[in-house]
Design a protein around this motif. Sequence first.
Motif, PDB file in Angstrom:
ATOM      1  N   LEU A  50       0.838  -1.203   0.000  1.00 21.51           N
ATOM      2  CA  LEU A  50       0.000   0.000   0.000  1.00 21.51           C
ATOM      3  C   LEU A  50       0.871   1.250   0.000  1.00 21.51           C
ATOM      4  CD1 LEU A  50      -2.832  -0.879   2.554  1.00 21.51           C
ATOM      5  CD2 LEU A  50      -2.769  -1.257   0.085  1.00 21.51           C
ATOM      6  N   SER A  51       0.235   2.391  -0.065  1.00 22.10           N
ATOM      7  CA  SER A  51       0.960   3.668  -0.076  1.00 22.10           C
ATOM      8  C   SER A  51       1.705   3.906   1.227  1.00 22.10           C
ATOM      9  CB  SER A  51      -0.024   4.815  -0.310  1.00 22.10           C
ATOM     10  OG  SER A  51      -1.056   4.819   0.679  1.00 22.10           O
ATOM     11  N   THR A  52       1.335   3.186   2.302  1.00 22.62           N
ATOM     12  CA  THR A  52       2.020   3.322   3.590  1.00 22.62           C
ATOM     13  C   THR A  52       3.302   2.492   3.646  1.00 22.62           C
ATOM     14  OG1 THR A  52       0.656   1.528   4.466  1.00 22.62           O
ATOM     15  CG2 THR A  52      -0.121   3.778   4.830  1.00 22.62           C
ATOM     16  N   GLY A  53       3.538   1.675   2.621  1.00 21.70           N
ATOM     17  CA  GLY A  53       4.748   0.856   2.577  1.00 21.70           C
ATOM     18  C   GLY A  53       4.588  -0.508   3.217  1.00 21.70           C
ATOM     19  N   ILE A  54       3.393  -0.835   3.723  1.00 20.04           N
ATOM     20  CA  ILE A  54       3.146  -2.129   4.353  1.00 20.04           C
ATOM     21  C   ILE A  54       2.633  -3.111   3.295  1.00 20.04           C
ATOM     22  CG2 ILE A  54       1.968  -3.355   6.214  1.00 20.04           C
ATOM     23  CD1 ILE A  54       3.806  -1.157   7.182  1.00 20.04           C
ATOM     24  N   THR A  55       3.137  -4.342   3.362  1.00 22.38           N
ATOM     25  CA  THR A  55       2.750  -5.369   2.384  1.00 22.38           C
ATOM     26  C   THR A  55       1.727  -6.331   2.988  1.00 22.38           C
ATOM     27  OG1 THR A  55       4.895  -5.248   1.283  1.00 22.38           O
ATOM     28  CG2 THR A  55       3.611  -7.246   0.934  1.00 22.38           C
ATOM     29  N   TYR A  56       0.707  -6.627   2.199  1.00 22.04           N
ATOM     30  CA  TYR A  56      -0.366  -7.538   2.604  1.00 22.04           C
ATOM     31  C   TYR A  56      -0.643  -8.526   1.469  1.00 22.04           C
ATOM     32  CZ  TYR A  56      -1.417  -3.736   5.923  1.00 22.04           C
ATOM     33  OH  TYR A  56      -1.339  -2.787   6.901  1.00 22.04           O
ATOM     34  N   ASP A  57      -1.381  -9.577   1.802  1.00 16.92           N
ATOM     35  CA  ASP A  57      -1.877 -10.450   0.736  1.00 16.92           C
ATOM     36  C   ASP A  57      -3.052  -9.731   0.068  1.00 16.92           C
ATOM     37  OD1 ASP A  57      -1.811 -13.300  -0.421  1.00 16.92           O
ATOM     38  OD2 ASP A  57      -3.929 -12.969  -0.004  1.00 16.92           O
ATOM     39  N   ARG A  58      -3.097  -9.754  -1.272  1.00 16.98           N
ATOM     40  CA  ARG A  58      -4.082  -8.953  -1.997  1.00 16.98           C
ATOM     41  C   ARG A  58      -5.527  -9.250  -1.559  1.00 16.98           C
ATOM     42  NH1 ARG A  58      -3.798  -6.291  -6.907  1.00 16.98           N
ATOM     43  NH2 ARG A  58      -1.872  -7.362  -7.522  1.00 16.98           N
ATOM     44  N   GLU A  59      -5.857 -10.513  -1.437  1.00 14.02           N
ATOM     45  CA  GLU A  59      -7.228 -10.877  -1.089  1.00 14.02           C
ATOM     46  C   GLU A  59      -7.650 -10.296   0.248  1.00 14.02           C
ATOM     47  OE1 GLU A  59      -9.995 -14.896  -0.436  1.00 14.02           O
ATOM     48  OE2 GLU A  59      -7.879 -15.078  -0.989  1.00 14.02           O
ATOM     49  N   ASN A  60      -6.754 -10.343   1.231  1.00 11.20           N
ATOM     50  CA  ASN A  60      -7.096  -9.863   2.565  1.00 11.20           C
ATOM     51  C   ASN A  60      -7.228  -8.350   2.624  1.00 11.20           C
ATOM     52  OD1 ASN A  60      -7.048 -12.480   3.720  1.00 11.20           O
ATOM     53  ND2 ASN A  60      -4.822 -12.409   3.826  1.00 11.20           N
ATOM     54  N   ILE A  61      -6.334  -7.635   1.975  1.00  7.67           N
ATOM     55  CA  ILE A  61      -6.399  -6.170   2.039  1.00  7.67           C
ATOM     56  C   ILE A  61      -7.578  -5.653   1.221  1.00  7.67           C
ATOM     57  CG2 ILE A  61      -4.842  -5.704   0.094  1.00  7.67           C
ATOM     58  CD1 ILE A  61      -5.156  -3.774   3.457  1.00  7.67           C
ATOM     59  N   GLU A  62      -7.943  -6.377   0.157  1.00  5.99           N
ATOM     60  CA  GLU A  62      -9.112  -5.962  -0.624  1.00  5.99           C
ATOM     61  C   GLU A  62     -10.385  -6.106   0.202  1.00  5.99           C
ATOM     62  OE1 GLU A  62      -9.094  -8.151  -4.277  1.00  5.99           O
ATOM     63  OE2 GLU A  62      -7.912  -6.624  -5.322  1.00  5.99           O
ATOM     64  N   LYS A  63     -10.489  -7.198   0.965  1.00  6.14           N
ATOM     65  CA  LYS A  63     -11.651  -7.382   1.829  1.00  6.14           C
ATOM     66  C   LYS A  63     -11.706  -6.279   2.886  1.00  6.14           C
ATOM     67  CE  LYS A  63     -12.084 -12.425   1.410  1.00  6.14           C
ATOM     68  NZ  LYS A  63     -11.959 -13.725   2.113  1.00  6.14           N
TER      69      LYS A  63
END
Length: 445
Positions: A50-63
């Motif tokens: 994300l723009s904050t520089g934190i990485t997530y799994d796409r499915e989880n951050i989209e939810k």
Amino acid sequence: MILSWRRLRASRGGNKISELLDGNLQTEITIPTYFRCPISLDLMRDPVTLSTGITYDRENIEKWIEAGNQTCPVSNQVLMSFDQIPNHAIRKMIQDWCVQNRSNGIERIPTPRIPVTQYEVSQICSRIAVSTKRGDHKSCRELVGKIKAWGKESDRNKRCIVNNGTGCVLSDTFYSFASSNISIEKHADLLKEILSVLTWMFPLGEEGRLKLGSATSLGGMVWLLKSGDLSARQNVVVVLKELLSLNQRHIDSLAEIEGVAEALVKMIREPICPKATKASLAAIFYMISPSATSVRSSTSRFVELGLVPLILEILVDAEKGICERALGVLTGICDSKEGREEAYKNALTVPILVKKMLRVSELGTEFAVCILWKLCRNDKKDENGVLLEALQAGAFQKFLVVLQVGCGESLKDKATELLKLLNIRRIGLDCVDSSMDFKYLKRPF
């Protein structure tokens, strides 16, 4: 961070882990923290930043974002942008780690496909609209096939496609080619392809519903229902079921098309799959509903086609979803005199209805009681022996249980009226079934 992984063997599908190699064997494997999604704590399959520089799994951050959240879950900073940048470096490291631990049964995550964007969907919709105006059948089919392929890749893609008005565009294309001066058979492949995509696009926008629910489009669907292959016929009944649930006008327009009743009954008599059978029963239910303008003629036609004995045969061993819909259809059919006469003739009617009470679902019980009420109420002199047969099948005890477990006022009134009718007949009859299960009865204390 230590996470316990059971040694598993990958299934043939390649993307799922399905069975134990050794039920007693476990191996402790160290999974780097930065390989795990901060939201689910699972190994990331499609890491995005994300723009904050934190990485997530796409499915989880989209939810997370779709739930209305506007902050970064870890840093709690307000997101200035919802853009998700694929983190190829982390993804490659995770894949390498999976390969290194393959001996422990860990499967390499596949390289994720890039999700479709709103811009791409808008572009392809514009191209379909242009090709439709030109009457370019081949180009339209290729473009619809691309949309279908996108939808198969992920649910995220499906949501993006649906939310950008694709359903209205495809409905217009279906209408245009179904009403073409050229034989509909020439465009059958395109119409089939469109329907296969529309099955997951409901509810459509108002414009899309008008186009797809027009007499022209419905005529094209009925043609496919009678002449198409198994897949096409299944898609047609699924689309019809969704369409008929949206507007009464569609029901009336469909009822006027010649051969639709025959095609729907054939779908039930020669089942393709449970999904198609449920959709066919639902479509028939809408067509014989009291609000339908042509309900009398539709019901009569379905009775003539032998739908009553067909439904009773289905009810013998059908699963819950099909049972509910079949009972719903039989409820509508028994509103007519000819429908009740067919029910009276069949030896399975009363035993099956009594058996299904309290065994399918609350809705199934409501339908079964309603059918028995219609049959008994219109046969008060018991000329057809319905009351006597119901008593012998254990209906009296089941109606008592229905009242005990709680039900709506309408169902309570019907059950009470049936008990009164049955009570007159039960004098002198040994109708108590010793095997009757009274576990649902409320205790007096």
